[in-house]
Design a protein around this motif. Sequence first.
Motif, PDB file in Angstrom:
ATOM      1  N   ARG A  97       0.824  -1.206   0.000  1.00 38.96           N
ATOM      2  CA  ARG A  97       0.000   0.000   0.000  1.00 38.96           C
ATOM      3  C   ARG A  97       0.861   1.260   0.000  1.00 38.96           C
ATOM      4  O   ARG A  97       0.615   2.195  -0.769  1.00 38.96           O
ATOM      5  CB  ARG A  97      -0.930  -0.002   1.229  1.00 38.96           C
ATOM      6  CG  ARG A  97      -2.015  -1.060   1.195  1.00 38.96           C
ATOM      7  CD  ARG A  97      -3.073  -0.778   2.252  1.00 38.96           C
ATOM      8  NE  ARG A  97      -2.508  -0.763   3.602  1.00 38.96           N
ATOM      9  CZ  ARG A  97      -2.402  -1.833   4.383  1.00 38.96           C
ATOM     10  NH1 ARG A  97      -2.798  -3.012   3.943  1.00 38.96           N
ATOM     11  NH2 ARG A  97      -1.905  -1.733   5.605  1.00 38.96           N
ATOM     12  N   HIS A  98       1.867   1.280   0.858  1.00 36.61           N
ATOM     13  CA  HIS A  98       2.719   2.469   0.935  1.00 36.61           C
ATOM     14  C   HIS A  98       3.569   2.626  -0.324  1.00 36.61           C
ATOM     15  O   HIS A  98       3.802   3.755  -0.778  1.00 36.61           O
ATOM     16  CB  HIS A  98       3.627   2.386   2.169  1.00 36.61           C
ATOM     17  CG  HIS A  98       2.911   2.631   3.465  1.00 36.61           C
ATOM     18  ND1 HIS A  98       2.497   3.883   3.861  1.00 36.61           N
ATOM     19  CD2 HIS A  98       2.528   1.773   4.442  1.00 36.61           C
ATOM     20  CE1 HIS A  98       1.897   3.795   5.036  1.00 36.61           C
ATOM     21  NE2 HIS A  98       1.891   2.525   5.407  1.00 36.61           N
ATOM     22  N   ILE A 135       1.705   4.392  -3.067  1.00 31.18           N
ATOM     23  CA  ILE A 135       1.610   5.832  -2.822  1.00 31.18           C
ATOM     24  C   ILE A 135       2.936   6.523  -3.121  1.00 31.18           C
ATOM     25  O   ILE A 135       2.986   7.562  -3.777  1.00 31.18           O
ATOM     26  CB  ILE A 135       1.194   6.088  -1.357  1.00 31.18           C
ATOM     27  CG1 ILE A 135      -0.214   5.542  -1.103  1.00 31.18           C
ATOM     28  CG2 ILE A 135       1.251   7.572  -1.026  1.00 31.18           C
ATOM     29  CD1 ILE A 135      -0.617   5.559   0.366  1.00 31.18           C
ATOM     30  N   ILE A 136       4.036   5.933  -2.633  1.00 32.88           N
ATOM     31  CA  ILE A 136       5.375   6.528  -2.829  1.00 32.88           C
ATOM     32  C   ILE A 136       5.714   6.635  -4.316  1.00 32.88           C
ATOM     33  O   ILE A 136       6.160   7.678  -4.797  1.00 32.88           O
ATOM     34  CB  ILE A 136       6.439   5.693  -2.091  1.00 32.88           C
ATOM     35  CG1 ILE A 136       6.244   5.818  -0.575  1.00 32.88           C
ATOM     36  CG2 ILE A 136       7.844   6.137  -2.488  1.00 32.88           C
ATOM     37  CD1 ILE A 136       7.065   4.819   0.231  1.00 32.88           C
ATOM     38  N   ASP A 151      -6.055   5.011   0.084  1.00 32.93           N
ATOM     39  CA  ASP A 151      -4.785   4.353  -0.209  1.00 32.93           C
ATOM     40  C   ASP A 151      -3.914   5.137  -1.178  1.00 32.93           C
ATOM     41  O   ASP A 151      -2.803   4.716  -1.487  1.00 32.93           O
ATOM     42  CB  ASP A 151      -5.030   2.955  -0.788  1.00 32.93           C
ATOM     43  CG  ASP A 151      -5.634   1.996   0.236  1.00 32.93           C
ATOM     44  OD1 ASP A 151      -5.569   2.325   1.434  1.00 32.93           O
ATOM     45  OD2 ASP A 151      -6.157   0.947  -0.163  1.00 32.93           O
TER      46      ASP A 151
END
Length: 307
Positions: A66-67, A70-71, A139
């Motif tokens: 998930r991260h 986004i990154i 998200d």
Amino acid sequence: MNLRRLKYFVKIVDVGSLTQASEVLHVAQPALSQQLATLEGEFRQQLLLRTQKGVVPTEAGRALYRHAQIILRQFEQAQSDVLHAGRALSGQVSVGLAPGTAASALALPLLQTVQGRYPQIVLHINENFGTTLCDVVRDGRMDMAVLYGGERVMQGLSFDALLTEDLFVVAPEGTLGQDDEVALAELRDVDLLLPRSSNQLRKHVDQAFASARIVPHVVAEMESSNTLAAAIASGVGATILPVSMARGVAAMAAVELRRIVSPTIEVPLSLCASDHLPLSEPAQAVKAILLELVDRLEREAGLHALH
């Protein structure tokens, strides 16, 4: 940790196989396995489980996935912003519009206006159920969404109220009498076709009945406008919808529309965005256009603007 390892990890999770990921990425499988091992070493967590069918993420792996999305998305936008600094706005912007709502009327005007003003912005429009839209916005996989709800706080999300709509009864012809309005108490024994209980619109309806100490007679749950229109026209039951949705159903079948009174019930349409991820410049421009279009929709349809 570097972005390349994150890209590799996301692709492995997406395809569910180290072998297939190595082919897609054009990276030898031993090298890809080494990159994964390095990433697991940096986090001191096992990120993937190997199965007979391929690989699946662990709990830690799902969190990183998930991260990482986004990154990587933010980095791509940063690259675009830097590359086109001082030039016309460009990049990708994703907008969710809850289907069967007043938001649906914004889709075509939004596309046309964005193309006219910012031809280098690529607009992605997603029409899905409200709860799903909230998840992808939270998200970071979608910039913003227009949907019903927003009165209660939801972790990771912010809501800007756009307008409110009155709720109407949509019923088979000859069911509701000749008045333009119907009291909520008169619906006590009416067979109702409503969305599932997790739907934001259903929650408003249930709350209104509960406040009036009335138990609605729900005979079926459905969310398809086409099926709903056919069911009402055939006499199966009635439904309760915001005015924009009610007019849409009435356009597909011979039905009656009556505004609910005693009490009047209103539902808010809101703009949902992340409360911790800033909008890119292109996304801010699209948001401004959305607000303009809501004003126009309010004037044309007689709805109540809030922003």
